[in-house]
Design a protein around this motif. Sequence first.
Motif, PDB file in Angstrom:
ATOM      1  N   ALA A   1       0.830  -1.201   0.000  1.00  0.00           N
ATOM      2  CA  ALA A   1       0.000   0.000   0.000  1.00  0.00           C
ATOM      3  C   ALA A   1       0.867   1.254   0.000  1.00  0.00           C
ATOM      4  O   ALA A   1       0.516   2.249  -0.645  1.00  0.00           O
ATOM      5  N   ASP A   2       1.992   1.230   0.702  1.00  0.00           N
ATOM      6  CA  ASP A   2       2.901   2.378   0.700  1.00  0.00           C
ATOM      7  C   ASP A   2       3.460   2.613  -0.703  1.00  0.00           C
ATOM      8  O   ASP A   2       3.567   3.747  -1.158  1.00  0.00           O
ATOM      9  N   GLY A   3       3.806   1.545  -1.385  1.00  0.00           N
ATOM     10  CA  GLY A   3       4.298   1.663  -2.760  1.00  0.00           C
ATOM     11  C   GLY A   3       3.234   2.218  -3.692  1.00  0.00           C
ATOM     12  O   GLY A   3       3.532   3.017  -4.585  1.00  0.00           O
ATOM     13  N   MET A   4       1.990   1.800  -3.483  1.00  0.00           N
ATOM     14  CA  MET A   4       0.902   2.323  -4.312  1.00  0.00           C
ATOM     15  C   MET A   4       0.671   3.811  -4.044  1.00  0.00           C
ATOM     16  O   MET A   4       0.350   4.564  -4.959  1.00  0.00           O
ATOM     17  N   ALA A   5       0.836   4.236  -2.796  1.00  0.00           N
ATOM     18  CA  ALA A   5       0.665   5.655  -2.471  1.00  0.00           C
ATOM     19  C   ALA A   5       1.718   6.497  -3.175  1.00  0.00           C
ATOM     20  O   ALA A   5       1.415   7.555  -3.739  1.00  0.00           O
TER      21      ALA A   5
ATOM     22  N   LEU B   1      -4.817   4.067  -7.891  1.00  0.00           N
ATOM     23  CA  LEU B   1      -3.760   3.640  -6.974  1.00  0.00           C
ATOM     24  C   LEU B   1      -3.906   4.289  -5.604  1.00  0.00           C
ATOM     25  O   LEU B   1      -3.646   3.659  -4.574  1.00  0.00           O
ATOM     26  N   ALA B   2      -4.323   5.549  -5.587  1.00  0.00           N
ATOM     27  CA  ALA B   2      -4.516   6.223  -4.300  1.00  0.00           C
ATOM     28  C   ALA B   2      -5.632   5.555  -3.501  1.00  0.00           C
ATOM     29  O   ALA B   2      -5.498   5.344  -2.293  1.00  0.00           O
ATOM     30  N   LEU B   3      -6.717   5.215  -4.166  1.00  0.00           N
ATOM     31  CA  LEU B   3      -7.821   4.554  -3.463  1.00  0.00           C
ATOM     32  C   LEU B   3      -7.424   3.171  -2.962  1.00  0.00           C
ATOM     33  O   LEU B   3      -7.785   2.772  -1.855  1.00  0.00           O
ATOM     34  N   LEU B   4      -6.660   2.446  -3.774  1.00  0.00           N
ATOM     35  CA  LEU B   4      -6.181   1.130  -3.331  1.00  0.00           C
ATOM     36  C   LEU B   4      -5.224   1.260  -2.145  1.00  0.00           C
ATOM     37  O   LEU B   4      -5.249   0.441  -1.225  1.00  0.00           O
ATOM     38  N   ALA B   5      -4.371   2.274  -2.177  1.00  0.00           N
ATOM     39  CA  ALA B   5      -3.431   2.488  -1.070  1.00  0.00           C
ATOM     40  C   ALA B   5      -4.176   2.837   0.211  1.00  0.00           C
ATOM     41  O   ALA B   5      -3.848   2.332   1.286  1.00  0.00           O
ATOM     42  N   LEU B   6      -5.180   3.691   0.110  1.00  0.00           N
ATOM     43  CA  LEU B   6      -5.952   4.057   1.293  1.00  0.00           C
ATOM     44  C   LEU B   6      -6.756   2.875   1.814  1.00  0.00           C
ATOM     45  O   LEU B   6      -6.911   2.696   3.017  1.00  0.00           O
TER      46      LEU B   6
ATOM     47  N   GLY C   1      -5.788  -0.183   1.541  1.00  0.00           N
ATOM     48  CA  GLY C   1      -4.800  -1.093   2.120  1.00  0.00           C
ATOM     49  C   GLY C   1      -4.164  -0.566   3.386  1.00  0.00           C
ATOM     50  O   GLY C   1      -3.184  -1.110   3.857  1.00  0.00           O
ATOM     51  N   ARG C   2      -4.692   0.513   3.932  1.00  0.00           N
ATOM     52  CA  ARG C   2      -4.213   1.106   5.182  1.00  0.00           C
ATOM     53  C   ARG C   2      -2.726   1.461   5.119  1.00  0.00           C
ATOM     54  O   ARG C   2      -1.920   1.007   5.925  1.00  0.00           O
ATOM     55  N   THR C   3      -2.400   2.292   4.146  1.00  0.00           N
ATOM     56  CA  THR C   3      -1.021   2.732   3.988  1.00  0.00           C
ATOM     57  C   THR C   3      -0.581   3.617   5.148  1.00  0.00           C
ATOM     58  O   THR C   3      -1.395   4.315   5.750  1.00  0.00           O
ATOM     59  N   ALA C   4       0.692   3.584   5.425  1.00  0.00           N
ATOM     60  CA  ALA C   4       1.258   4.475   6.432  1.00  0.00           C
ATOM     61  C   ALA C   4       1.492   5.857   5.834  1.00  0.00           C
ATOM     62  O   ALA C   4       1.689   6.818   6.564  1.00  0.00           O
TER      63      ALA C   4
ATOM     64  N   GLY D   1      -0.886  10.768   3.642  1.00  0.00           N
ATOM     65  CA  GLY D   1      -0.741  12.087   3.031  1.00  0.00           C
ATOM     66  C   GLY D   1      -0.343  11.998   1.578  1.00  0.00           C
ATOM     67  O   GLY D   1      -0.869  12.719   0.719  1.00  0.00           O
ATOM     68  N   ARG D   2       0.586  11.104   1.278  1.00  0.00           N
ATOM     69  CA  ARG D   2       1.025  10.937  -0.097  1.00  0.00           C
ATOM     70  C   ARG D   2      -0.086  10.344  -0.950  1.00  0.00           C
ATOM     71  O   ARG D   2      -0.248  10.712  -2.111  1.00  0.00           O
ATOM     72  N   ALA D   3      -0.875   9.449  -0.376  1.00  0.00           N
ATOM     73  CA  ALA D   3      -2.001   8.877  -1.116  1.00  0.00           C
ATOM     74  C   ALA D   3      -3.052   9.946  -1.405  1.00  0.00           C
ATOM     75  O   ALA D   3      -3.601   9.998  -2.513  1.00  0.00           O
ATOM     76  N   PHE D   4      -3.329  10.818  -0.428  1.00  0.00           N
ATOM     77  CA  PHE D   4      -4.289  11.901  -0.659  1.00  0.00           C
ATOM     78  C   PHE D   4      -3.762  12.896  -1.691  1.00  0.00           C
ATOM     79  O   PHE D   4      -4.524  13.436  -2.493  1.00  0.00           O
ATOM     80  N   LEU D   5      -2.452  13.157  -1.684  1.00  0.00           N
ATOM     81  CA  LEU D   5      -1.869  14.019  -2.719  1.00  0.00           C
ATOM     82  C   LEU D   5      -2.008  13.379  -4.103  1.00  0.00           C
ATOM     83  O   LEU D   5      -2.307  14.067  -5.076  1.00  0.00           O
TER      84      LEU D   5
END
Length: 115
Positions: free
Chosen positions: A42-46, A71-76, A78-81, A84-88
């Motif tokens: 998930a971090d990689g996807m973000a 990818l941002a939705l999948l990262a979020l 997947g409970r990414t750490a 912020g990067r996923a929301f960006l």
Amino acid sequence: MPSPSGCSSSPPASVSPASVPPAEEPAMELAAHHHRPVTRDADGMAVASFVLGLAGLLFFNALLGPAAIGLALLALRGRTARRGRAFLGLALGAADLAVLAALVTLNGTVSWNLG
């Protein structure tokens, strides 16, 4: 009664069935060995979402914008750490689509040039 080979078919009296360890199920053993942390993916996807959204502002916004949003939705999910990067990445993907809509409205085309 012993068999013709001299071995009895029953276990010796000194070994009780409770002292024999139970056999582990192979499915449980395989699941334990192939466990990968979901947050790493998930971090990689973000990060990928952020990079694609940023690049989509300059070129291929019709392709990179939706990819960044997905990818941002999948990262979020997947409970990414790196929330912020996923929301960006999500915001940049939406901005890519806004730029695309503006280009289609103003120029009547999905391409743009500086001159």
